[in-house]
Enzyme design. Sequence first.
Site, PDB file in Angstrom:
ATOM      1  N   ASP A  58       0.806  -1.221   0.000  1.00 33.45           N
ATOM      2  CA  ASP A  58       0.000   0.000   0.000  1.00 33.45           C
ATOM      3  C   ASP A  58       0.838   1.269   0.000  1.00 33.45           C
ATOM      4  OD1 ASP A  58       0.819  -0.631   2.568  1.00 33.45           O
ATOM      5  OD2 ASP A  58      -1.064  -0.075   3.538  1.00 33.45           O
ATOM      6  N   GLU A  81       9.897 -10.129  -2.285  1.00 28.94           N
ATOM      7  CA  GLU A  81      10.860  -9.028  -2.410  1.00 28.94           C
ATOM      8  C   GLU A  81      12.304  -9.501  -2.467  1.00 28.94           C
ATOM      9  OE1 GLU A  81       7.177  -7.341  -0.374  1.00 28.94           O
ATOM     10  OE2 GLU A  81       8.440  -9.131  -0.113  1.00 28.94           O
ATOM     11  N   HIS A 146       0.603   0.116  10.583  1.00 26.07           N
ATOM     12  CA  HIS A 146       0.980  -1.239  10.197  1.00 26.07           C
ATOM     13  C   HIS A 146       2.348  -1.188   9.514  1.00 26.07           C
ATOM     14  CE1 HIS A 146      -0.890   0.499   6.629  1.00 26.07           C
ATOM     15  NE2 HIS A 146      -0.298  -0.430   5.889  1.00 26.07           N
ATOM     16  N   HIS A 147       3.070  -2.276   9.542  1.00 20.69           N
ATOM     17  CA  HIS A 147       4.432  -2.428   9.017  1.00 20.69           C
ATOM     18  C   HIS A 147       5.480  -1.717   9.872  1.00 20.69           C
ATOM     19  CE1 HIS A 147       2.468  -4.321   5.785  1.00 20.69           C
ATOM     20  NE2 HIS A 147       2.511  -3.373   4.855  1.00 20.69           N
ATOM     21  N   GLY A 445      27.532 -15.467  -1.769  1.00 23.18           N
ATOM     22  CA  GLY A 445      27.128 -16.864  -1.682  1.00 23.18           C
ATOM     23  C   GLY A 445      25.794 -17.114  -1.009  1.00 23.18           C
ATOM     24  N   ASP A 475      19.198 -29.045  -6.413  1.00 22.90           N
ATOM     25  CA  ASP A 475      17.847 -29.237  -5.901  1.00 22.90           C
ATOM     26  C   ASP A 475      17.639 -28.502  -4.582  1.00 22.90           C
ATOM     27  OD1 ASP A 475      19.683 -30.971  -4.722  1.00 22.90           O
ATOM     28  OD2 ASP A 475      18.296 -32.660  -4.581  1.00 22.90           O
ATOM     29  N   ASN A 502      20.838 -34.229  -6.412  1.00 24.57           N
ATOM     30  CA  ASN A 502      21.728 -35.122  -5.658  1.00 24.57           C
ATOM     31  C   ASN A 502      21.274 -35.235  -4.201  1.00 24.57           C
ATOM     32  OD1 ASN A 502      22.502 -32.547  -4.874  1.00 24.57           O
ATOM     33  ND2 ASN A 502      24.426 -32.602  -6.031  1.00 24.57           N
ATOM     34  N   GLY A 504      20.037 -33.161  -1.892  1.00 27.65           N
ATOM     35  CA  GLY A 504      20.342 -32.255  -0.791  1.00 27.65           C
ATOM     36  C   GLY A 504      21.434 -31.256  -1.091  1.00 27.65           C
ATOM     37  N   GLU A 508      27.450 -28.291   1.162  1.00 23.69           N
ATOM     38  CA  GLU A 508      27.487 -28.371   2.623  1.00 23.69           C
ATOM     39  C   GLU A 508      27.978 -29.743   3.086  1.00 23.69           C
ATOM     40  OE1 GLU A 508      27.212 -25.625   3.707  1.00 23.69           O
ATOM     41  OE2 GLU A 508      25.675 -24.477   2.693  1.00 23.69           O
TER      42      GLU A 508
END
Length: 598
Positions: A58, A81, A146-147, A445, A475, A502, A504, A508
């Site tokens: 708004d 956003e 609001h916000h 990253g 994925d 793969n 996951g 990591e």
Amino acid sequence: MDTAASQLHAEVNRLQHELQTLKVQYHAEDDELITVSEYILKRLEQLNVKSIFGVPGDFNMPFLDYIEDHPTIEWIGTCNELNAAYAADGYARVKEHSIGVVVTTFGVGELSAINGVAGAFSEMVPVLHIVGVPSTTQLKNKPMLHHTLGNGKFDVYTKAAENVTIAQAILMNKAQAAVEIDRILTECITNARPVYLTIPMDLTSEKISAKRLKVELSRAPPPNDPNVESYVLDEIMELVDDAKQDVVVLVDACAIRHDLRQEVDDLLVKTRFPVYAAPMGKTAVSEEHERYGGIYIGSVTDPSIKERVENANLILSIGALKSDFNTGMFTYHIPATHTIELHSDHTLVRHAKFPGIGMKSLLPKLTERLSKYQEGASRIPVPHYKLDVPKESDDKISHAYFWPRVGKFFRKQDIIVAETGTSNFGVLDVPMPDKSVFVSQILYGSIGWATACTLGAALAGRDKCLGRTILFTGDGSMQLTVQEISTMTRHKLTPIIFVLNNKGYNIERHLHGLDRKYNDIADWKWTSLLTTLGDMEGKMSKSYMVRSKSELNKLLDDDEFANAGKIQLVEVIMDKYDTPRALQAAADLTAKMAAGQV
């Protein structure tokens, strides 16, 4: 550049622009009045912006009316956003000499976008973040709107933005609106960093003079001190003489961000020095250039390239960003005594730093003086780096096979976007065709960045009449920002999306927790995504699953697929633990660093 010098430079630029503007205003016969919103859009039009990304709220919708009614700038409504900020980042990276623009609403919208803006700040990408805020009366009286946080603090979001933008303009009256808009846009384009602009709802339609628009914003960096510059050139020439012409050029990201492509090309043509690139500088120089030798990543580098770069008598580094992944976990084995570094706002000659001597002005002068070495430098061999498709005994798709194979699929002028992690490390070694554009986020990253970035990159590619847009992502990463596929479909973009399945978070796993459950994800029916996210009749898209080398080769050799006439998704089934060579090397170095062994 330190804070004081940066502020002084900004003030000098502002005063120069004001002087030019006053001259124009003095001689102008008429004084056309336009709204504050129209003024902003006119400036963006001058910067060749044709797409603006964001989500309606708004507090920003009065401004969105002006965007939607603009004849040449298109509103690209995104699913959230954060993705809008990622898309603006991708747009600016591909459409050099322009900027990315994201529009959000006060508080909730801008905080959602801030991670994407932070990534653009980290990686030196020019993005304008426009925030629609409450009216000037509300900003002064601070009711419980609001916000807000409900505590009367309306400036907390601006304070957050100050940490991830180089300049901010908080519009509170129409008298200073044009001056403030020009100030931050100039900062954005000269420093290649994001800026922040708030527009109160009641100012969007306020009328101001259009005279300033007759003076375009300056992109010129501050001039170098001629005496210091001359001294620096003499020092560099002495080092080149001592190096007996054994000089290697190493190009990095800031050569792209600060508009040095042409100057670097001129240097290579006139000197014939061998040239290599850091990961963030990939495609800054054509990888088909006859003097191009490949990517240098410290200890992660292919051994033949590593030996050539590290054994050179002198390195001329242009636009370096020495982050961990960009330097092979800080394993550059190039002593400062053998290095000259050219940056946008300073020059390093061995251990001596020369603030204010920027490469944009320095490099052309240096090139002219170095051209006398062309004959000798031409005799230094530069083996052209090749990445052959290996012959493997089984039919599984391994990383060792996949990346060289898709390298054969690339064409000139392709835009190649790689997600942080597996895809980025996998594609680094792949030589890319002339005039192709490589886009990645190696320093910041942020997982999921690449998918939403692809939206902006594809729109910029359309503006520039480039070739295909090709995304490589995992994925795990895709699940964070997958919604933006619907926006690509809505705007009839046709990227080719390779999803490496793969099971996951591959990067990591190899950095820590190989078998930990936190690196696992829920599997999706990937080949149903395109029809779910926008192409409900199944006429505008096509999806594939490849499980073997033979299936992959058949698809890549298919002309209809390769011509990218519609949006396409390829699910590539890979082993859960397989990983690219460069990623495994980086992971090993990370483990050693954590254990104090490096």
